[in-house]
Design a protein around this motif. Structure first.
Motif, PDB file in Angstrom:
ATOM      1  N   ARG A 110       0.829  -1.219   0.000  1.00  0.00           N
ATOM      2  CA  ARG A 110       0.000   0.000   0.000  1.00  0.00           C
ATOM      3  C   ARG A 110       0.855   1.257   0.000  1.00  0.00           C
ATOM      4  O   ARG A 110       0.629   2.186  -0.789  1.00  0.00           O
ATOM      5  CB  ARG A 110      -0.907  -0.021   1.234  1.00  0.00           C
ATOM      6  CG  ARG A 110      -1.787   1.216   1.388  1.00  0.00           C
ATOM      7  CD  ARG A 110      -2.250   1.343   2.822  1.00  0.00           C
ATOM      8  NE  ARG A 110      -1.122   1.556   3.728  1.00  0.00           N
ATOM      9  CZ  ARG A 110      -1.222   1.517   5.055  1.00  0.00           C
ATOM     10  NH1 ARG A 110      -2.375   1.233   5.618  1.00  0.00           N
ATOM     11  NH2 ARG A 110      -0.152   1.741   5.815  1.00  0.00           N
ATOM     12  N   ASN A 111       1.872   1.286   0.871  1.00  0.00           N
ATOM     13  CA  ASN A 111       2.717   2.474   0.992  1.00  0.00           C
ATOM     14  C   ASN A 111       3.466   2.762  -0.301  1.00  0.00           C
ATOM     15  O   ASN A 111       3.506   3.899  -0.790  1.00  0.00           O
ATOM     16  CB  ASN A 111       3.705   2.304   2.144  1.00  0.00           C
ATOM     17  CG  ASN A 111       3.025   2.259   3.504  1.00  0.00           C
ATOM     18  OD1 ASN A 111       1.852   2.606   3.634  1.00  0.00           O
ATOM     19  ND2 ASN A 111       3.760   1.829   4.515  1.00  0.00           N
ATOM     20  N   LEU A 148       1.531  12.300   0.363  1.00  0.00           N
ATOM     21  CA  LEU A 148       0.556  11.210   0.388  1.00  0.00           C
ATOM     22  C   LEU A 148       1.088   9.990   1.126  1.00  0.00           C
ATOM     23  O   LEU A 148       0.347   9.311   1.839  1.00  0.00           O
ATOM     24  CB  LEU A 148       0.166  10.834  -1.042  1.00  0.00           C
ATOM     25  CG  LEU A 148      -0.712  11.852  -1.774  1.00  0.00           C
ATOM     26  CD1 LEU A 148      -0.938  11.425  -3.209  1.00  0.00           C
ATOM     27  CD2 LEU A 148      -2.041  12.031  -1.059  1.00  0.00           C
ATOM     28  N   PHE A 149       2.380   9.716   0.959  1.00  0.00           N
ATOM     29  CA  PHE A 149       2.985   8.603   1.687  1.00  0.00           C
ATOM     30  C   PHE A 149       2.873   8.823   3.194  1.00  0.00           C
ATOM     31  O   PHE A 149       2.578   7.895   3.953  1.00  0.00           O
ATOM     32  CB  PHE A 149       4.449   8.450   1.288  1.00  0.00           C
ATOM     33  CG  PHE A 149       5.200   7.429   2.099  1.00  0.00           C
ATOM     34  CD1 PHE A 149       5.049   6.073   1.846  1.00  0.00           C
ATOM     35  CD2 PHE A 149       6.053   7.818   3.118  1.00  0.00           C
ATOM     36  CE1 PHE A 149       5.732   5.133   2.589  1.00  0.00           C
ATOM     37  CE2 PHE A 149       6.744   6.887   3.869  1.00  0.00           C
ATOM     38  CZ  PHE A 149       6.583   5.533   3.606  1.00  0.00           C
ATOM     39  N   SER A 150       3.093  10.062   3.642  1.00  0.00           N
ATOM     40  CA  SER A 150       2.994  10.370   5.063  1.00  0.00           C
ATOM     41  C   SER A 150       1.568  10.172   5.577  1.00  0.00           C
ATOM     42  O   SER A 150       1.358   9.602   6.651  1.00  0.00           O
ATOM     43  CB  SER A 150       3.440  11.814   5.316  1.00  0.00           C
ATOM     44  OG  SER A 150       3.237  12.191   6.666  1.00  0.00           O
ATOM     45  N   VAL A 152      -0.816   8.226   4.312  1.00  0.00           N
ATOM     46  CA  VAL A 152      -1.236   6.828   4.257  1.00  0.00           C
ATOM     47  C   VAL A 152      -0.518   5.978   5.295  1.00  0.00           C
ATOM     48  O   VAL A 152      -1.128   5.127   5.961  1.00  0.00           O
ATOM     49  CB  VAL A 152      -0.994   6.256   2.842  1.00  0.00           C
ATOM     50  CG1 VAL A 152      -1.206   4.755   2.823  1.00  0.00           C
ATOM     51  CG2 VAL A 152      -1.939   6.917   1.846  1.00  0.00           C
ATOM     52  N   SER A 153       0.777   6.210   5.444  1.00  0.00           N
ATOM     53  CA  SER A 153       1.573   5.363   6.338  1.00  0.00           C
ATOM     54  C   SER A 153       1.457   5.765   7.802  1.00  0.00           C
ATOM     55  O   SER A 153       1.730   4.961   8.694  1.00  0.00           O
ATOM     56  CB  SER A 153       3.044   5.401   5.920  1.00  0.00           C
ATOM     57  OG  SER A 153       3.582   6.706   6.108  1.00  0.00           O
ATOM     58  N   GLY A 154       1.063   7.030   8.053  1.00  0.00           N
ATOM     59  CA  GLY A 154       0.958   7.489   9.439  1.00  0.00           C
ATOM     60  C   GLY A 154       2.285   7.845  10.069  1.00  0.00           C
ATOM     61  O   GLY A 154       2.384   7.945  11.302  1.00  0.00           O
ATOM     62  N   MET A 155       3.325   8.061   9.248  1.00  0.00           N
ATOM     63  CA  MET A 155       4.628   8.409   9.790  1.00  0.00           C
ATOM     64  C   MET A 155       4.661   9.857  10.256  1.00  0.00           C
ATOM     65  O   MET A 155       3.944  10.696   9.733  1.00  0.00           O
ATOM     66  CB  MET A 155       5.717   8.179   8.740  1.00  0.00           C
ATOM     67  CG  MET A 155       5.955   6.731   8.394  1.00  0.00           C
ATOM     68  SD  MET A 155       7.313   6.523   7.233  1.00  0.00           S
ATOM     69  CE  MET A 155       8.693   7.142   8.206  1.00  0.00           C
ATOM     70  N   GLY A 156       5.505  10.137  11.242  1.00  0.00           N
ATOM     71  CA  GLY A 156       5.684  11.502  11.712  1.00  0.00           C
ATOM     72  C   GLY A 156       5.055  11.753  13.060  1.00  0.00           C
ATOM     73  O   GLY A 156       4.748  10.833  13.816  1.00  0.00           O
ATOM     74  N   SER A 167       7.071  15.963   5.214  1.00  0.00           N
ATOM     75  CA  SER A 167       7.487  14.813   4.411  1.00  0.00           C
ATOM     76  C   SER A 167       7.580  15.182   2.935  1.00  0.00           C
ATOM     77  O   SER A 167       8.516  14.784   2.233  1.00  0.00           O
ATOM     78  CB  SER A 167       6.513  13.650   4.589  1.00  0.00           C
ATOM     79  OG  SER A 167       6.515  13.181   5.915  1.00  0.00           O
ATOM     80  N   GLY A 168       6.594  15.954   2.459  1.00  0.00           N
ATOM     81  CA  GLY A 168       6.625  16.390   1.063  1.00  0.00           C
ATOM     82  C   GLY A 168       7.846  17.242   0.763  1.00  0.00           C
ATOM     83  O   GLY A 168       8.505  17.071  -0.262  1.00  0.00           O
ATOM     84  N   LEU A 169       8.157  18.162   1.667  1.00  0.00           N
ATOM     85  CA  LEU A 169       9.330  19.016   1.476  1.00  0.00           C
ATOM     86  C   LEU A 169      10.618  18.192   1.497  1.00  0.00           C
ATOM     87  O   LEU A 169      11.530  18.417   0.697  1.00  0.00           O
ATOM     88  CB  LEU A 169       9.378  20.090   2.567  1.00  0.00           C
ATOM     89  CG  LEU A 169       8.332  21.201   2.460  1.00  0.00           C
ATOM     90  CD1 LEU A 169       8.401  22.117   3.676  1.00  0.00           C
ATOM     91  CD2 LEU A 169       8.521  22.008   1.180  1.00  0.00           C
TER      92      LEU A 169
END
Length: 263
Positions: A110-111, A148-150, A152-156, A167-169
């Motif tokens: 998914r990620n 989008l990865f951040s 979906v994955s719930g990181m941070g 995350s995008g930056l």
């Protein structure tokens, strides 16, 4: 005559079995060219959707493989403790980040699907709208895929919006640096500077082998808006690649504007 028939048949059989890998590669190349030719004729939404889905599928396959070799369902080893509700937000954010990194095949599929699909889709749209593939296009695609990865994955940390932005930056800066390094270490020779746009176009179409034909006919970047079928035929480019090249030139905003000229 009775002796020549088996000899010819044997010769043909020997040629077909001489290099099966080359035959498969040629067939795959033919399919790829047909697919790119079909895709080049589609509208922007259709092209972006197809590119996004195919790239997401590739990313999902890679993610599933990575999730498998890292030990199966990693989330089962990182279940929230019974008192998870009492944990502070930073501790929960760290737990989610660990789950995202150690997830099993489904989680990683998914990620990676989201990350690669978003990157390819945004890059496709940017290239169609801007008419070129440069560091800005690369960074914009990386920013969208990172955000989008951040999500979906719930990181941070505990704030999803802030996580997506940072995350995008981060993805954009890394991708921009990689792009610039690649440009620096792959600078063409001085005599090739007249074929930068030509080389980029041929690479996008999978026709990089025909760059030498353009150079042989002195068809430089400045001549691209003026290229005709007869000009491509004169430099010995086959009909199929000629159609792809002409279709690409007709769709590029930069070439269209230069053909119209100043009003």
């Amino acid at each position: 005559m009775a002796v020549e028939v088996p000899t010819k048949a044997g010769g043909l059989m020997g040629n077909s079995q001489q290099n099966p890998v080359a035959l498969v590669q040629a067939k795959l190349k033919e399919v790829e060219l047909k697919f790119k030719g079909w895709l080049a004729k589609q509208s922007l939404p259709v092209e972006a959707a197809v590119v996004t889905v195919t790239s997401a599928a590739q990313g999902a396959a890679i993610g599933a493989f990575m999730g498998t070799i890292t030990g199966g369902d990693g989330n089962s080893l990182l279940m929230p403790p019974p008192n998870a509700a009492n944990l502070n937000p930073d501790a929960m954010a760290s737990l989610k980040q660990a789950q995202a990194l150690a997830g099993g095949p489904f989680v990683q599929a998914r990620n990676f699907a989201v990350m690669t699909g978003a990157n390819a889709g945004i890059s496709c749209v940017m290239k169609r709208l801007r008419g070129k593939d440069d560091v800005q296009t690369s960074m914009a695609a990386a920013f969208g895929s990172g955000a989008l990865f951040s999500l979906v994955s719930g990181m941070g940390g505990p704030n999803p919006a802030a996580n997506a932005l940072t995350s995008g930056l981060f993805f954009a800066l890394v991708q921009g640096g990689i792009f610039q390094l690649g440009q620096k270490f792959s600078q063409p020779p001085a005599e090739d500077l007249n074929y930068v746009k030509t080389r980029s176009m041929l690479n996008d179409l999978g026709l990089q082998n025909y760059e030498k034909n353009f150079k042989r006919g002195l068809l430089t970047d400045t001549t691209l808006p003026l290229i005709t079928d007869s000009a491509l035929r004169d430099v010995k480019i086959p009909p199929g690649p000629r159609l792809l090249i002409l279709e690409h030139i007709e769709r590029e905003p930069e070439f269209i504007n230069r053909r119209k000229g100043p009003h």
